[in-house]
Design a protein around this motif. Structure first.
Motif, PDB file in Angstrom:
ATOM      1  N   ASN A 102      11.082   9.836   0.934  1.00  0.00           N
ATOM      2  CA  ASN A 102      12.003   8.937   0.225  1.00  0.00           C
ATOM      3  C   ASN A 102      11.813   8.961  -1.289  1.00  0.00           C
ATOM      4  N   LEU A 103      11.025   9.911  -1.777  1.00  0.00           N
ATOM      5  CA  LEU A 103      10.771  10.033  -3.217  1.00  0.00           C
ATOM      6  C   LEU A 103      11.223  11.418  -3.674  1.00  0.00           C
ATOM      7  N   PRO A 104      12.453  11.538  -4.159  1.00  0.00           N
ATOM      8  CA  PRO A 104      13.014  12.863  -4.471  1.00  0.00           C
ATOM      9  C   PRO A 104      12.243  13.619  -5.548  1.00  0.00           C
ATOM     10  N   GLU A 105      11.446  12.900  -6.376  1.00  0.00           N
ATOM     11  CA  GLU A 105      10.681  13.579  -7.420  1.00  0.00           C
ATOM     12  C   GLU A 105       9.457  14.298  -6.868  1.00  0.00           C
ATOM     13  N   SER A 162       0.801  -1.231   0.000  1.00  0.00           N
ATOM     14  CA  SER A 162       0.000   0.000   0.000  1.00  0.00           C
ATOM     15  C   SER A 162       0.834   1.281   0.000  1.00  0.00           C
ATOM     16  N   VAL A 163       2.140   1.162  -0.233  1.00  0.00           N
ATOM     17  CA  VAL A 163       3.015   2.328  -0.327  1.00  0.00           C
ATOM     18  C   VAL A 163       3.176   2.697  -1.801  1.00  0.00           C
ATOM     19  N   PRO A 164       3.095   3.985  -2.148  1.00  0.00           N
ATOM     20  CA  PRO A 164       3.316   4.382  -3.537  1.00  0.00           C
ATOM     21  C   PRO A 164       4.658   3.895  -4.071  1.00  0.00           C
ATOM     22  N   THR A 165       4.632   3.452  -5.309  1.00  0.00           N
ATOM     23  CA  THR A 165       5.857   2.917  -5.931  1.00  0.00           C
ATOM     24  C   THR A 165       6.809   4.023  -6.355  1.00  0.00           C
TER      25      THR A 165
END
Length: 328
Positions: A302-305, A193-196
């Motif tokens: 944790n998603l630099p974008e 359930s965490v965004p990829t």
């Protein structure tokens, strides 16, 4: 000691509590001039901080939603949070702000400000942090202001976790509600359930609510993404924050418009609510409500974008969300 506080205008009647800074009740007049309580909640105030796994009406902090593996890095230091949702951290952990007593800093007939003082290391996060949440009523609108201030670089991604049923909290199902989202992209999730990390176009998917549609017409659980979440439990990207998210009930004629300066919204269709005893003896089940949780993308630290939920030292940051109600 847990208390409730009533705020009201001619168009709205709202009850909040210092237990989780939660919205207990929110009444709006329907198309027959009857008051409808349009949020799910509990009868006993203590329940908001004892067994509120569903986070009914509560303010979540320091970080709403999931952080993958409970891990993140700030200033070349790694922080490990509690893994309270499978292998991930959810809503900051099992002792999150939604399960605590907040201080009441100020209160009037139409506004209340709650304060949470969170010490360095609280829930595993760095920095001594002050968080304020203000609910303010004006006419047919509720404004929620979140303010964060820390003496160290930390993470700040608050939300309100109210479950709306615009047919009345007792009505049992929101799949007939019409939903419109000004979102051309959503964040697909994995098995956890965490965004990829992918931004995927809503075009040709059940996530396309660019025009108003009954939720049930898009609710195909054979679709992989809906199967993974057992319904909608996805982050939608708000590219144009000035455009409202719109939810409406064909039964009562009540419409909710949500605007925010936050970068996205988590739509959640009460997928894991089961046999929860609520207000007035009502027992809530799956799909009894829908959440429109304005926030940063889950795991965006944790998603630099994605836009980061970092709060810099001694630099106060403010987020705002508005709920506006009309009846036709």
């Amino acid at each position: 000691m847990f208390k409730t506080y009533q705020l009201k205008t001619e168009a709205l009647q709202m009850i909040v509590t210092n237990a989780g800074a939660s919205v207990v009740s929110l009444k709006v007049k329907d198309n027959k001039d009857n008051w409808q309580d349009v949020v799910l909640g509990y009868e006993e105030v203590d329940t908001y901080v004892t067994t509120n796994d569903a986070c009914f009406g509560s303010v979540v902090g320091r970080h709403a939603n999931r952080i993958k593996s409970g891990l993140f890095e700030l200033n070349q230091k790694t922080y490990q949070l509690e893994k309270n949702n499978g292998g991930n951290n959810l809503h900051s952990g099992s002792k999150g702000f939604h399960l605590r007593e907040w201080q009441v800093e100020s209160v009037s007939d139409k506004a209340i400000t709650f304060l949470m003082i969170s010490p360095d290391g609280d829930q595993g996060f760095p920095g001594n942090m002050e968080m304020r949440v203000t609910y303010e009523l004006e006419g047919n609108q509720v404004t929620i202001n979140y303010i964060g201030l820390s003496d160290q670089t930390t993470v700040f991604n608050p939300t309100n976790h109210s479950y709306f049923n615009l047919s009345g909290h007792q009505d049992g199902n929101v799949l007939d509600h019409l939903l419109q989202l000004p979102c051309r992209y959503f964040m697909p999730i994995g098995e956890d359930s965490v965004p990829t990390g992918e931004r995927r176009s809503v075009s040709g998917t059940p996530m396309d609510y660019l025009t108003p549609k009954p939720i049930e017409t898009q609710f195909d659980l054979s679709n992989e993404q809906l199967r993974l979440g057992n319904g909608l439990d996805h982050h939608f990207v708000l590219a144009h924050e000035e455009k409202a998210m719109v939810l409406s009930s064909p039964r009562t004629g009540i419409t909710l418009e949500v605007t925010t300066n936050m970068p996205g919204v988590q739509i959640y269709t009460a997928n894991f609510v089961k046999d929860v005893k609520g207000k007035e003896g009502i027992v809530y089940q799956e799909r009894s409500g829908i959440c429109l949780e304005t926030q940063h993308c889950p795991n965006s630290i944790n998603l630099p974008e994605e836009k980061s939920p970092i709060l810099e030292p001694n630099q106060e940051i403010s987020y705002q969300t508005k709920w506006q109600f009309t009846t036709n």
